[in-house]
Design a protein around this motif. Sequence first.
Motif, PDB file in Angstrom:
ATOM      1  N   LYS B  43       0.827  -1.212   0.000  1.00 33.46           N
ATOM      2  CA  LYS B  43       0.000   0.000   0.000  1.00 33.46           C
ATOM      3  C   LYS B  43       0.858   1.257   0.000  1.00 33.46           C
ATOM      4  O   LYS B  43       0.699   2.127  -0.860  1.00 33.46           O
ATOM      5  CB  LYS B  43      -0.921   0.024   1.238  1.00 33.46           C
ATOM      6  CG  LYS B  43      -1.872  -1.147   1.335  1.00 33.46           C
ATOM      7  CD  LYS B  43      -2.797  -1.022   2.527  1.00 33.46           C
ATOM      8  CE  LYS B  43      -2.065  -1.047   3.866  1.00 33.46           C
ATOM      9  NZ  LYS B  43      -1.406  -2.323   4.156  1.00 33.46           N
ATOM     10  N   THR B  44       1.750   1.357   0.978  1.00 27.23           N
ATOM     11  CA  THR B  44       2.570   2.561   1.076  1.00 27.23           C
ATOM     12  C   THR B  44       3.428   2.727  -0.176  1.00 27.23           C
ATOM     13  O   THR B  44       3.588   3.833  -0.698  1.00 27.23           O
ATOM     14  CB  THR B  44       3.450   2.491   2.340  1.00 27.23           C
ATOM     15  OG1 THR B  44       2.599   2.435   3.473  1.00 27.23           O
ATOM     16  CG2 THR B  44       4.351   3.702   2.448  1.00 27.23           C
ATOM     17  N   THR B  45       3.974   1.619  -0.653  1.00 28.74           N
ATOM     18  CA  THR B  45       4.781   1.684  -1.871  1.00 28.74           C
ATOM     19  C   THR B  45       3.966   2.302  -3.012  1.00 28.74           C
ATOM     20  O   THR B  45       4.433   3.221  -3.699  1.00 28.74           O
ATOM     21  CB  THR B  45       5.240   0.267  -2.256  1.00 28.74           C
ATOM     22  OG1 THR B  45       5.922  -0.307  -1.144  1.00 28.74           O
ATOM     23  CG2 THR B  45       6.152   0.299  -3.459  1.00 28.74           C
ATOM     24  N   PRO B  83       1.897  11.123   5.186  1.00 31.04           N
ATOM     25  CA  PRO B  83       2.668   9.892   5.113  1.00 31.04           C
ATOM     26  C   PRO B  83       2.278   8.960   6.262  1.00 31.04           C
ATOM     27  O   PRO B  83       1.661   9.394   7.235  1.00 31.04           O
ATOM     28  CB  PRO B  83       4.109  10.356   5.243  1.00 31.04           C
ATOM     29  CG  PRO B  83       4.048  11.694   5.851  1.00 31.04           C
ATOM     30  CD  PRO B  83       2.693  12.260   5.630  1.00 31.04           C
ATOM     31  N   GLN B  84       2.661   7.698   6.111  1.00 27.89           N
ATOM     32  CA  GLN B  84       2.275   6.725   7.132  1.00 27.89           C
ATOM     33  C   GLN B  84       2.853   7.072   8.505  1.00 27.89           C
ATOM     34  O   GLN B  84       2.140   7.038   9.502  1.00 27.89           O
ATOM     35  CB  GLN B  84       2.719   5.320   6.721  1.00 27.89           C
ATOM     36  CG  GLN B  84       2.295   4.294   7.744  1.00 27.89           C
ATOM     37  CD  GLN B  84       2.425   2.886   7.214  1.00 27.89           C
ATOM     38  OE1 GLN B  84       2.807   2.665   6.066  1.00 27.89           O
ATOM     39  NE2 GLN B  84       2.102   1.925   8.043  1.00 27.89           N
ATOM     40  N   ASP B  85       4.157   7.415   8.556  1.00 27.11           N
ATOM     41  CA  ASP B  85       4.687   7.851   9.859  1.00 27.11           C
ATOM     42  C   ASP B  85       5.055   9.324   9.753  1.00 27.11           C
ATOM     43  O   ASP B  85       6.172   9.682   9.418  1.00 27.11           O
ATOM     44  CB  ASP B  85       5.868   6.997  10.319  1.00 27.11           C
ATOM     45  CG  ASP B  85       6.914   6.857   9.246  1.00 27.11           C
ATOM     46  OD1 ASP B  85       6.634   7.268   8.103  1.00 27.11           O
ATOM     47  OD2 ASP B  85       8.012   6.355   9.538  1.00 27.11           O
ATOM     48  N   LEU B 154      -4.008   9.789   1.799  1.00 27.15           N
ATOM     49  CA  LEU B 154      -3.965   9.601   3.240  1.00 27.15           C
ATOM     50  C   LEU B 154      -3.548   8.168   3.518  1.00 27.15           C
ATOM     51  O   LEU B 154      -4.311   7.235   3.291  1.00 27.15           O
ATOM     52  CB  LEU B 154      -5.348   9.885   3.845  1.00 27.15           C
ATOM     53  CG  LEU B 154      -6.054  11.157   3.350  1.00 27.15           C
ATOM     54  CD1 LEU B 154      -7.436  11.285   3.987  1.00 27.15           C
ATOM     55  CD2 LEU B 154      -5.237  12.400   3.651  1.00 27.15           C
ATOM     56  N   ASP B 155      -2.300   8.009   3.990  1.00 25.47           N
ATOM     57  CA  ASP B 155      -1.784   6.663   4.241  1.00 25.47           C
ATOM     58  C   ASP B 155      -2.055   6.306   5.701  1.00 25.47           C
ATOM     59  O   ASP B 155      -1.379   6.805   6.596  1.00 25.47           O
ATOM     60  CB  ASP B 155      -0.287   6.613   3.921  1.00 25.47           C
ATOM     61  CG  ASP B 155       0.228   5.177   3.788  1.00 25.47           C
ATOM     62  OD1 ASP B 155      -0.562   4.239   4.004  1.00 25.47           O
ATOM     63  OD2 ASP B 155       1.424   5.018   3.472  1.00 25.47           O
ATOM     64  N   GLU B 156      -3.044   5.493   5.923  1.00 27.01           N
ATOM     65  CA  GLU B 156      -3.472   5.084   7.260  1.00 27.01           C
ATOM     66  C   GLU B 156      -3.701   6.277   8.191  1.00 27.01           C
ATOM     67  O   GLU B 156      -3.076   6.377   9.245  1.00 27.01           O
ATOM     68  CB  GLU B 156      -2.449   4.123   7.889  1.00 27.01           C
ATOM     69  CG  GLU B 156      -2.297   2.863   7.063  1.00 27.01           C
ATOM     70  CD  GLU B 156      -1.459   1.810   7.760  1.00 27.01           C
ATOM     71  OE1 GLU B 156      -1.341   1.875   8.998  1.00 27.01           O
ATOM     72  OE2 GLU B 156      -0.930   0.936   7.068  1.00 27.01           O
ATOM     73  N   PRO B 157      -4.600   7.162   7.826  1.00 21.17           N
ATOM     74  CA  PRO B 157      -4.770   8.387   8.616  1.00 21.17           C
ATOM     75  C   PRO B 157      -5.350   8.130   9.998  1.00 21.17           C
ATOM     76  O   PRO B 157      -5.195   8.966  10.885  1.00 21.17           O
ATOM     77  CB  PRO B 157      -5.742   9.219   7.781  1.00 21.17           C
ATOM     78  CG  PRO B 157      -6.499   8.222   6.977  1.00 21.17           C
ATOM     79  CD  PRO B 157      -5.545   7.111   6.686  1.00 21.17           C
TER      80      PRO B 157
HETATM   81 MG   LIG Z   1       2.130   1.214   4.774  1.00 23.54          MG
END
Ligand SMILES: [Mg+2]
Lengths: 373, 310
Positions: B43-45, B83-85, B154-157
């Motif tokens: 997903k993030t990729t 971003p995710q983090d 939105l990556d895992e908001p």
């Molecule tokens: Mg991810």
Amino acid sequence: MKPSRIGADFRIVYRSYSRNPVALFFSLIFPIILIGLFGLIFSSIGSTSATLVVLNEDHNSHDSQRFLSALNNTSLVSIKLESVAPADFATWLGQNDYSAGMIIPAGFQGNASNNTTTNLTLFVNPQDSATEGEVLTAVQGVAAAFNLEAKCGGATNCTPVIALAPLRNVGSQVYTYIDYLIPGLIGFSILTSPMFSLVDVSSSYRKEGIFRQLSLTPLTRAEWLTARVVWYVMLTFAAAGIMIGTGVYGFGAHVTLTLGMIPFLVVGPFFFVSLGMLCGTVSKTPEAAALIGNIVTFPMMFLSGTFFQVSSFPPDLAAVAHALPLYYVIDGMNQVMLFQNSTRAFTDFLVVLVASVVVFVLAVRLFQWRDER
Amino acid sequence: MGSAIEVHGLVKRYDGLAAVAGIDFEVPAGTVFAFLGPNGAGKTTTVEILEGLRRRTEGSVVVLGLDPWADGATLHRRIGVIPQDFHFFEKITPKEAIEYYRSLFGSDADPGRLLAQVELLDKSGARFDTLSGGQKQKLGLALALANDPEVCFLDEPTTGLDPHARRAIWSVIRSLRQDGRTVFLTTHYLEEAQLLADRVAIIHRGRIIASGTPDQIIRAHGRPARLRVAGPPGLADLLAKELGVRARFEDGRIEVDLADKRDALRILGAIERSGLPWDSFTTHEDTLEDVFVRMVGRMDDGALKSEVPS
Ligand SMILES: [Mg+2]
Ligand SMILES: Nc1ncnc2c1ncn2[C@@H]1O[C@H](COP(=O)(O)OP(=O)(O)OP(=O)(O)O)[C@@H](O)[C@H]1O
């Protein structure tokens, strides 16, 4: 480059910095501590060189050579021959950090054979009484021996072949260790505070993803670096002010405050912000960055004229010093703050300016917001 | 309405590993697209390739008509990203962060309004390093909106947020859609996707294993609806014998598959006639989560089996 974006980023730098007591301590308080420490340790020691610089205007005549080798044999002084006569020997000695000099006038040999007196002119630094004493002892002793030998032996009123002209002082002004320490330590803080901080910031921002975050905004890398240069220039002005104040009022240093300092207080941080960024950029991890940063920083911390005069270095070490950019920053400041030698200061400035532009461009080029993952 | 995002044959390889192994999808402008997948699915990729933060190995990617890697600078003015983090400058407050973004983008974002929208107004003057994980995430969302973006990634908001805060983010996402913005959302929370998304894609090991509206996915991959009745094991046998349905007994309950809604009436009638004791009944339909867990589990089992040498 857009000023409003540089301004916005500058406010971030300023706030991050001013809310970080450790960073402020290292940039503003630490230099005072250093000045105090070194000032206390070394204020009793005058200028260091015990060398006697000789200008022999009686070119290599037999008698002058004999006189000098006799002086040398006393082993109280080590003789350094200067062949070209500088326009003003006294000033020249001061500028080159020599505490003692002597002129053997033309006609020394001829006078000796005519039984006429020759006046030797000695230049000494009253603040460096150790050197002064040694030089006087040596020169007076050897002169007396020459006078004895030249028929004066036994005769009651013979003409001495050698006499000493009234002592003159070295340089237009006399510099002590604390005087050199001020440009040296300003240089030290120009080096250390941007270097350490930029090496750290550039690698940790990358690790935390802050650069990737910024890459999603219109801020450019050159703008980012420029905001930091502006901040460190301001910090350098503050640090320099504090150090000059401490040196002058705390330790009686005499330095000239001139506008000529400004180019160095600007171009110095410009160079080291860029260099710190470059070190952080070329290394993969914050640990590697710290290591590279230290390898680059430490030689400069000691060999560029920060705590020790480069002119007192052995030739090999002096050659190394001349390869270090900080040397030109400090030498330039010595030239404007102590010797008023603006020609040499200008050359120093050009060296640092060119190096800065090169390193800045290199840092901006090599530094990537987004790593090619 | 055109596509905000078009992806064809996208592949991303990290020496040897295909993190994304050839995926295709389109996101119509003005819709919410949810990207679901277990940890390490890719997903993030994928999102970061769409944002222009990573370079793709193969395939074509078009976001708002631009190539994200080549035209990053242009694209970045028109998209918003969490971003995710998410990390930010430690000593900077949320209010200052938004003012910073406003100056960088030359936008007229109002820090007060944005922070109120993500329910972070009470922390607008607190330094970033003193914010909790969820509060940091909220600031990330506020910053993603600071440039009035056309597409939000939105990556895992909502990961790590409490239920209340999660609902606040949901309502922000809904209002983004109402404003006509496109939202690309990744999440582990299936209910979130089901609630918010117009379209969903489930990615597993770099491949899309199901896509469509949540209902389409459930219909295509879910099990039939089931009727559950609390009762004794004998009831299951009786139903199987009398009606010829598949009935299972489990944990004091009988579960019967329903081919048709009306089956429920026949079954309940038969139960009542049997005279056996019975209690409450419920009907049960697969959620996206059930489908997701079963599909991913089945694929993992399959993959494990195929690794056994024959
Ligand atoms: Mg991810
Ligand atoms: N920079 C990288 N180098 C090597 N492999 C990577 C890199 N980034 C991701 N991967 C691998 O690619 C795969 C997909 O990772 P990705 O981060 O896209 O997963 P994800 O779906 O976002 O997972 P999560 O739900 O845990 O965030 C993982 O197996 C991961 O190990």
